[in-house]
Design an enzyme around this catalytic site. Structure first.
Site, mmCIF file in Angstrom:
data_model
loop_
_atom_site.group_PDB
_atom_site.id
_atom_site.type_symbol
_atom_site.label_atom_id
_atom_site.label_comp_id
_atom_site.label_asym_id
_atom_site.label_seq_id
_atom_site.Cartn_x
_atom_site.Cartn_y
_atom_site.Cartn_z
ATOM 1 N NE ARG A 50 -3.010 -1.155 2.647
ATOM 2 C CZ ARG A 50 -3.969 -1.939 2.185
ATOM 3 N NH1 ARG A 50 -4.960 -1.443 1.497
ATOM 4 N NH2 ARG A 50 -3.946 -3.238 2.424
ATOM 5 C CB THR A 51 3.420 2.522 2.334
ATOM 6 O OG1 THR A 51 2.589 2.242 3.445
ATOM 7 C CG2 THR A 51 4.127 3.837 2.563
ATOM 8 C CE LYS A 79 25.360 -8.514 -4.453
ATOM 9 N NZ LYS A 79 25.027 -7.459 -5.414
ATOM 10 N NE ARG A 100 7.330 0.855 5.616
ATOM 11 C CZ ARG A 100 6.102 0.332 5.627
ATOM 12 N NH1 ARG A 100 5.927 -0.967 5.703
ATOM 13 N NH2 ARG A 100 5.050 1.122 5.566
ATOM 14 C CG HIS A 128 4.071 4.792 8.524
ATOM 15 N ND1 HIS A 128 4.476 5.404 7.353
ATOM 16 C CD2 HIS A 128 3.253 3.779 8.148
ATOM 17 C CE1 HIS A 128 3.916 4.771 6.331
ATOM 18 N NE2 HIS A 128 3.175 3.788 6.785
#
Ligand SMILES: Nc1ncnc2c1ncn2[C@@H]1O[C@H](COP(=O)(O)OP(=O)(O)OP(=O)(O)O)[C@@H](O)[C@H]1O
Ligand SMILES: [Mg+2]
Ligand SMILES: [Zn+2]
Lengths: 298, 155
Positions: A50-51, A79, A100, A128
């Site tokens: 969604r975000t 890595k 995120r 958020h």
């Protein structure tokens, strides 16, 4: 340079300004190619449909473009590259970074290494801010936020969406009603902070005792992992479920919000009532994120 | 004015040059050294006295460090656990400078964030950073609040 990291960094005037901007984007009052020559890097080191989609949509609606990393596996994190290095490199590619990340404070760190603006799209159990802004935006679409009664229901201990929203609402003289299962109550440190900001915080054992006094009921997810076994989870979850019965006698303009995705917290029969506003809330993610992207890159 | 014999009544011998940290809260001398980054493996020549009698504090700890003059910025962080400490700079056996300690506003690299999910507990090139508030230490990365047992979180 302007970063958007935490709702704690915003004054009331900043919030109002961004909400006003979002409204302009929502009602078409903007140049559709306003970010035409801009490129955003959407760095999603944790799954989020969604975000990520709403940031991409927001970018596209402003005529901009984006590049993205959508999973840890695909990225150089496997890595062993540090986030700091990834951010330094991405700063040379893009005009803004939307991040995120699973670790709390990741966005703050990114802002220290970036040479372009960083927007926090969720850092683990942390902040958020675009979610909080879209929550505020949705409320303000229907009523002035000042002085209203807001109920927060669900996991108020670990659910930081609820913490950020509560803190933002403290700027608006809101009375906060908390309704949480035993063990998932709002941490005392947060309640204290809210009260220090002059907020009235009232704890309730049961949603039924307060729902008729609310302007907004904000429902959050109760996660199964928080319970020792499924029986005790179902027991709690069912007693915190929003059903049609519960809505008898509520205020006409009650808004029920939920950050989505929901599990069973809200009965789907509630979707057909005028109180259900969570899909509208999700839709508001786009104009709010347009405002944020535009603000940092304009 | 004649200088009183610094070893008079003390269990440990005088130093010619260095730093004496006096009036440390009893029992905190080793934590003070830990905060200062002075451990058994560093070179300093140290004398430590713990739980000695003091008129002012009842009991106190004292640390003497030879041939090293501590700077204010490095010493202030000990105020977290020893707010009454006095730093005495000794040159040629004399106390030439005496100052108290003040809790700094921000602590970098002193305290480890107790939140396992905090970005400062990873291999990222950042130091833990805490803002010192009345209610405790606030992590500027993850917002965690350390309210007590600060000594246990010292790196
Ligand atoms: N040359 C030295 N070597 C070791 N310790 C010393 C030396 N000179 C002073 N000290 C110690 O340093 C501390 C401060 O010395 P000072 O002479 O200022 O004592 P004071 O008047 O009792 O000070 P305060 O009021 O800070 O207690 C005392 O603990 C003293 O024993
Ligand atoms: Mg003395
Ligand atoms: Zn932290």
């Amino acid at each position: 340079m302007y970063h958007i990291i935490s709702i704690h960094d915003f004054e009331r005037s900043d919030l109002d300004y961004l909400l006003d901007r979002a409204k302009e984007f929502d009602t078409g009052g903007y140049r559709s190619r306003a970010l035409e020559d801009k490129l955003a890097a959407l760095l999603f080191f944790e799954p989020s449909t969604r975000t990520r989609m709403s940031f991409a949509t927001a970018m596209a609606r402003l005529g901009g473009r984006w590049i993205s990393v959508d999973s840890v596996e695909a990225s150089s994190i496997v890595k062993g590259e540090t986030l700091a290095d990834t951010i330094r490199v991405m700063s040379n590619y893009a005009d803004a970074i939307v991040l995120r990340h699973p670790k709390e404070g990741a966005a703050r760190l990114a802002s220290e290494f970036a040479t372009v603006p960083v927007i926090n799209a969720g850092d683990g159990a942390g902040q958020h801010p675009s979610q909080t802004l879209l929550d505020l935006y949705t409320i303000r679409q229907s009523m002035p936020i000042d002085g209203i009664d807001v109920g927060l229901l669900g996991d108020l201990r670990y659910g930081r969406t609820a913490h950020s929203l509560a803190l933002a609402l403290a700027h608006y003289g809101v009375t906060l009603h908390t309704i949480a299962p035993g063990g998932l109550e709002m941490p005392a440190s947060i309640t204290l902070e809210l009260r220090e900001h002059g907020m009235e915080v009232v704890e309730h054992a049961d949603v039924g005792e307060v729902i008729r006094d609310l302007d907004v009921l904000y429902v959050t997810r109760i996660q199964r992992e928080r319970f020792p076994d499924s029986a005790s989870y179902y027991n709690v979850a069912s007693s915190y479920r929003i059903t049609l019965d519960l809505l008898n006698g509520v205020r006409d303009d009650l808004m029920i919000l939920h950050p989505l995705p929901r599990a069973g917290e809200i009965d789907s029969a509630v979707d057909r009532t005028p109180y259900a506003r969570y899909f509208e809330q999700a839709k508001n993610g786009v104009p709010v994120r347009m405002a944020l992207l535009h603000e940092v890159m304009k | 004015m004649s200088r009183k014999d610094p070893s008079g009544g003390l269990l440990i011998s005088p130093i010619r040059n260095g730093t004496v940290i006096d009036h440390i809260t009893a029992g905190e001398a080793l934590n003070v050294l830990r905060i200062l980054g002075i451990t058994g493996s560093t070179r300093e020549c140290l004398s430590i006295a713990t739980n000695v009698e003091s008129k002012r504090l009842g009991r106190k700890d004292i640390v003497k460090i030879e041939n090293r003059e501590l700077r204010t910025e490095e010493v202030d962080r000990i105020a977290l656990i020893a707010p009454h400490a006095k730093i005495n700079i000794i040159r040629d056996l004399q106390v030439v400078e005496k100052k108290g300690v003040e809790i700094p506003r921000v602590l970098r690299g002193v305290v480890r964030c107790p939140n396992p999910g905090c970005i400062t507990n990873t291999n990222e090139p950042v130091e833990s950073t805490f803002e010192v508030l009345d209610k405790g230490l606030h992590c500027l990365y993850c917002d965690w609040l350390i309210k007590n047992d600060i000594a246990n979180h010292i790196i």
